[in-house]
Design a protein around this motif. Structure first.
Motif, PDB file in Angstrom:
ATOM      1  N   ARG A 166     -51.552   5.673 163.825  1.00 45.88           N
ATOM      2  CA  ARG A 166     -51.629   6.884 164.656  1.00 45.88           C
ATOM      3  C   ARG A 166     -51.796   8.130 163.789  1.00 45.88           C
ATOM      4  O   ARG A 166     -51.218   8.215 162.692  1.00 45.88           O
ATOM      5  N   PRO A 167     -52.551   9.114 164.234  1.00 47.76           N
ATOM      6  CA  PRO A 167     -52.642  10.376 163.493  1.00 47.76           C
ATOM      7  C   PRO A 167     -51.305  11.112 163.565  1.00 47.76           C
ATOM      8  O   PRO A 167     -50.586  11.026 164.563  1.00 47.76           O
ATOM      9  N   LEU A 168     -50.992  11.822 162.500  1.00 49.05           N
ATOM     10  CA  LEU A 168     -49.737  12.561 162.421  1.00 49.05           C
ATOM     11  C   LEU A 168     -49.919  13.988 162.920  1.00 49.05           C
ATOM     12  O   LEU A 168     -50.885  14.673 162.544  1.00 49.05           O
ATOM     13  N   LEU A 169     -48.993  14.453 163.719  1.00 51.91           N
ATOM     14  CA  LEU A 169     -48.903  15.864 164.084  1.00 51.91           C
ATOM     15  C   LEU A 169     -47.545  16.337 163.587  1.00 51.91           C
ATOM     16  O   LEU A 169     -46.505  15.899 164.102  1.00 51.91           O
ATOM     17  N   ILE A 170     -47.540  17.205 162.564  1.00 53.83           N
ATOM     18  CA  ILE A 170     -46.286  17.591 161.915  1.00 53.83           C
ATOM     19  C   ILE A 170     -46.049  19.082 162.075  1.00 53.83           C
ATOM     20  O   ILE A 170     -46.880  19.905 161.668  1.00 53.83           O
ATOM     21  N   GLY A 171     -44.926  19.431 162.662  1.00 55.07           N
ATOM     22  CA  GLY A 171     -44.523  20.823 162.760  1.00 55.07           C
ATOM     23  C   GLY A 171     -43.837  21.252 161.475  1.00 55.07           C
ATOM     24  O   GLY A 171     -42.889  20.606 161.027  1.00 55.07           O
ATOM     25  N   PRO A 238     -43.995  24.903 164.057  1.00 52.06           N
ATOM     26  CA  PRO A 238     -43.137  24.102 164.961  1.00 52.06           C
ATOM     27  C   PRO A 238     -43.316  24.422 166.440  1.00 52.06           C
ATOM     28  O   PRO A 238     -43.239  23.518 167.275  1.00 52.06           O
ATOM     29  N   ARG A 239     -43.558  25.684 166.781  1.00 53.92           N
ATOM     30  CA  ARG A 239     -43.671  26.050 168.194  1.00 53.92           C
ATOM     31  C   ARG A 239     -44.854  25.356 168.877  1.00 53.92           C
ATOM     32  O   ARG A 239     -44.864  25.156 170.102  1.00 53.92           O
ATOM     33  N   VAL A 240     -45.866  24.991 168.101  1.00 52.83           N
ATOM     34  CA  VAL A 240     -47.063  24.365 168.667  1.00 52.83           C
ATOM     35  C   VAL A 240     -46.748  22.962 169.190  1.00 52.83           C
ATOM     36  O   VAL A 240     -47.430  22.454 170.089  1.00 52.83           O
ATOM     37  N   LEU A 241     -45.717  22.320 168.644  1.00 51.69           N
ATOM     38  CA  LEU A 241     -45.383  20.958 169.058  1.00 51.69           C
ATOM     39  C   LEU A 241     -45.100  20.863 170.552  1.00 51.69           C
ATOM     40  O   LEU A 241     -45.394  19.838 171.184  1.00 51.69           O
ATOM     41  N   THR A 242     -44.540  21.918 171.141  1.00 52.99           N
ATOM     42  CA  THR A 242     -44.207  21.861 172.574  1.00 52.99           C
ATOM     43  C   THR A 242     -45.454  21.722 173.432  1.00 52.99           C
ATOM     44  O   THR A 242     -45.383  21.202 174.545  1.00 52.99           O
ATOM     45  N   GLY A 243     -46.587  22.191 172.947  1.00 49.47           N
ATOM     46  CA  GLY A 243     -47.829  22.054 173.699  1.00 49.47           C
ATOM     47  C   GLY A 243     -48.375  20.646 173.715  1.00 49.47           C
ATOM     48  O   GLY A 243     -49.344  20.357 174.441  1.00 49.47           O
ATOM     49  N   TYR A 244     -47.777  19.767 172.932  1.00 44.54           N
ATOM     50  CA  TYR A 244     -48.202  18.363 172.879  1.00 44.54           C
ATOM     51  C   TYR A 244     -47.170  17.447 173.534  1.00 44.54           C
ATOM     52  O   TYR A 244     -47.099  16.263 173.222  1.00 44.54           O
ATOM     53  N   ASP A 245     -46.366  17.993 174.442  1.00 42.62           N
ATOM     54  CA  ASP A 245     -45.287  17.199 175.029  1.00 42.62           C
ATOM     55  C   ASP A 245     -45.801  16.027 175.859  1.00 42.62           C
ATOM     56  O   ASP A 245     -45.085  15.039 176.033  1.00 42.62           O
ATOM     57  N   ARG A 246     -47.047  16.097 176.346  1.00 39.01           N
ATOM     58  CA  ARG A 246     -47.610  14.992 177.124  1.00 39.01           C
ATOM     59  C   ARG A 246     -48.644  14.195 176.327  1.00 39.01           C
ATOM     60  O   ARG A 246     -49.387  13.385 176.882  1.00 39.01           O
ATOM     61  N   ASP A 247     -48.691  14.463 175.041  1.00 36.35           N
ATOM     62  CA  ASP A 247     -49.641  13.776 174.171  1.00 36.35           C
ATOM     63  C   ASP A 247     -49.015  12.483 173.649  1.00 36.35           C
ATOM     64  O   ASP A 247     -47.904  12.492 173.133  1.00 36.35           O
ATOM     65  N   PHE A 248     -49.756  11.378 173.782  1.00 34.85           N
ATOM     66  CA  PHE A 248     -49.267  10.088 173.298  1.00 34.85           C
ATOM     67  C   PHE A 248     -50.145   9.521 172.186  1.00 34.85           C
ATOM     68  O   PHE A 248     -49.919   8.411 171.722  1.00 34.85           O
ATOM     69  N   TYR A 266     -40.121  14.882 173.330  1.00 32.18           N
ATOM     70  CA  TYR A 266     -41.557  14.809 173.058  1.00 32.18           C
ATOM     71  C   TYR A 266     -41.862  14.529 171.583  1.00 32.18           C
ATOM     72  O   TYR A 266     -43.032  14.428 171.204  1.00 32.18           O
ATOM     73  N   LEU A 267     -40.826  14.413 170.726  1.00 34.15           N
ATOM     74  CA  LEU A 267     -41.029  14.115 169.313  1.00 34.15           C
ATOM     75  C   LEU A 267     -40.744  12.647 169.021  1.00 34.15           C
ATOM     76  O   LEU A 267     -39.869  12.033 169.633  1.00 34.15           O
ATOM     77  N   ASP A 268     -41.486  12.101 168.069  1.00 28.61           N
ATOM     78  CA  ASP A 268     -41.281  10.714 167.667  1.00 28.61           C
ATOM     79  C   ASP A 268     -40.320  10.573 166.495  1.00 28.61           C
ATOM     80  O   ASP A 268     -39.745   9.503 166.289  1.00 28.61           O
ATOM     81  N   ASP A 269     -40.148  11.644 165.714  1.00 29.47           N
ATOM     82  CA  ASP A 269     -39.365  11.504 164.490  1.00 29.47           C
ATOM     83  C   ASP A 269     -39.012  12.883 163.947  1.00 29.47           C
ATOM     84  O   ASP A 269     -39.564  13.908 164.370  1.00 29.47           O
ATOM     85  N   ALA A 270     -38.088  12.883 162.980  1.00 33.56           N
ATOM     86  CA  ALA A 270     -37.755  14.082 162.203  1.00 33.56           C
ATOM     87  C   ALA A 270     -37.973  13.759 160.732  1.00 33.56           C
ATOM     88  O   ALA A 270     -37.606  12.680 160.267  1.00 33.56           O
ATOM     89  N   LEU A 271     -38.573  14.667 160.016  1.00 28.65           N
ATOM     90  CA  LEU A 271     -38.792  14.516 158.588  1.00 28.65           C
ATOM     91  C   LEU A 271     -37.801  15.431 157.875  1.00 28.65           C
ATOM     92  O   LEU A 271     -37.901  16.653 157.965  1.00 28.65           O
ATOM     93  N   ASP A 272     -36.816  14.849 157.215  1.00 30.05           N
ATOM     94  CA  ASP A 272     -35.759  15.625 156.549  1.00 30.05           C
ATOM     95  C   ASP A 272     -36.338  16.256 155.283  1.00 30.05           C
ATOM     96  O   ASP A 272     -36.296  15.674 154.201  1.00 30.05           O
ATOM     97  N   LEU A 273     -36.889  17.443 155.444  1.00 30.61           N
ATOM     98  CA  LEU A 273     -37.531  18.153 154.334  1.00 30.61           C
ATOM     99  C   LEU A 273     -37.042  19.595 154.330  1.00 30.61           C
ATOM    100  O   LEU A 273     -37.269  20.336 155.288  1.00 30.61           O
ATOM    101  N   SER A 274     -36.360  19.981 153.274  1.00 23.47           N
ATOM    102  CA  SER A 274     -35.833  21.338 153.172  1.00 23.47           C
ATOM    103  C   SER A 274     -36.118  21.906 151.797  1.00 23.47           C
ATOM    104  O   SER A 274     -36.075  21.189 150.793  1.00 23.47           O
ATOM    105  N   ASP A 275     -36.403  23.199 151.762  1.00 24.60           N
ATOM    106  CA  ASP A 275     -36.586  23.915 150.498  1.00 24.60           C
ATOM    107  C   ASP A 275     -35.390  24.815 150.199  1.00 24.60           C
ATOM    108  O   ASP A 275     -35.507  25.792 149.453  1.00 24.60           O
TER     109      ASP A 275
END
Length: 325
Positions: A166-171, A238-248, A266-275
């Motif tokens: 699957r293609p990745l959509l990352i906020g 990150p705010r753009v992710l909400t527009g993909y809530d019906r995207d599968f 509407y999210l499949d996962d969390a990526l634990d990435l912090s600076d």
């Protein structure tokens, strides 16, 4: 030696009486010494500003002529004066151009961390320790209650494996997080084309100009994406992710150190990435600096104060004082 009385926390951030300037003011101020270009540390419409060259370039990219009325760019390790105070920048390892700020006045030294990270980040200057034994360390505590962040490469590899074809959509935050994540994608999944939201592209350009190339990316075009032989990755705020809530179609991920905040249906996962530094690294930093006193701010200082007190280092949470006249 008593704690310096020429610096205090106000409603508009830390104010240095001896130099008549704010450190990272929350709102526009007449004079400011700025640690880095994130909006909560560098507001638009500043008067006089002192910061690193990369921070100024990023601020001008974001704010244009409203970045500052007068700006003075100073490189890491060079001493300069603001009022009666001597100032020096040390790399903070947070984003491109981010600086810890050392202030010296009348034989007293105050070290202000801004946001910082001890972990290697190929898209910003490596962290550099300031001097030992400062009279006061003003230290961020954003993740003061989180013992450990995930390992960035291992976290991204896990997400890539779970996403499969699957293609990745990352906020990801457009400045700093997006560049770090893009560089990791280039290293771990070079077959994936990386598309960038337009808000990120201007910051990528500044990174390249300062010798920190995040990788090759382009604006998202659905017609192009459909023709690719391999799954792609698309980085968005990150705010753009909400527009993909019906995207599968996409495997949707939020890249953040606040992994609990990524718990959305509407999210499949969390990526634990912090600076930012985690609690373990903050305490390691304090141990290395050996300050005479610590003020924690901007986060969750409770466990850090307890640990410092146990080690014999006086530590408190910085509190609001009366604003300067």
């Amino acid at each position: 030696m008593p704690t310096p009385d020429w610096i205090r926390l106000t409603e508009n951030g830390f104010y240095c009486d001896a130099g008549d300037f704010f450190l990272d003011p929350h709102r526009p101020a007449r004079r400011g010494v700025i640690s880095h270009a994130h909006g909560d540390h560098y507001p638009r419409s500043m008067g006089e500003v002192w910061c690193t060259p990369a921070t100024l370039a990023l601020a001008r990219s974001r704010y244009g002529k409203h970045a500052a009325r007068t700006a003075y760019a100073r490189p890491f390790g060079t001493e300069f004066s603001v009022g009666e105070v001597t100032v020096k920048f040390f790399s903070a390892g947070h984003i491109l151009g981010s600086a810890q700020i050392l202030l010296t006045y009348r034989h007293q030294k105050v070290l202000y961390t801004g946001d910082f990270s001890l972990r290697p980040n190929p898209t910003c200057e490596p962290f550099a320790y300031g001097p030992n034994g400062v009279d006061l360390l003003i230290c961020e505590s954003t993740f003061g209650e989180k013992p450990h962040h995930g390992a960035p490469r291992a976290e991204l590899q896990r997400v890539l494996e779970k996403a499969g074809p699957r293609p990745l959509l990352i906020g990801a935050y457009p400045l700093g997080k997006a560049q770090h994540l893009h560089h990791l994608l280039e290293a771990l999944a070079p077959e994936r084309t990386v598309f960038l939201h337009h808000e990120m592209m201007k910051f990528h350009k500044i990174y390249r100009a300062h010798g920190m190339d995040p990788g090759s990316g382009e604006a998202f075009r659905r017609v192009i994406a459909k023709r690719l032989p391999h799954p792609y990755a698309y980085l968005v705020p990150p705010r753009v992710l909400t527009g993909y809530d019906r995207d599968f179609q996409h495997y949707k991920v939020f890249a953040t150190g606040w992994t609990a905040s990524a718990d959305r249906p509407y999210l499949d996962d969390a990526l634990d990435l912090s600076d930012h530094a985690d609690a373990t690294d903050i305490l390691a930093y304090v141990a290395a600096i050996q300050p005479r006193a610590v003020w924690f701010w901007h986060g969750y200082p409770g466990p850090l104060i307890a640990a410092c007190t146990e080690r014999g280092i006086p530590a408190i949470e910085a509190s609001i004082a009366a604003p300067p006249p």
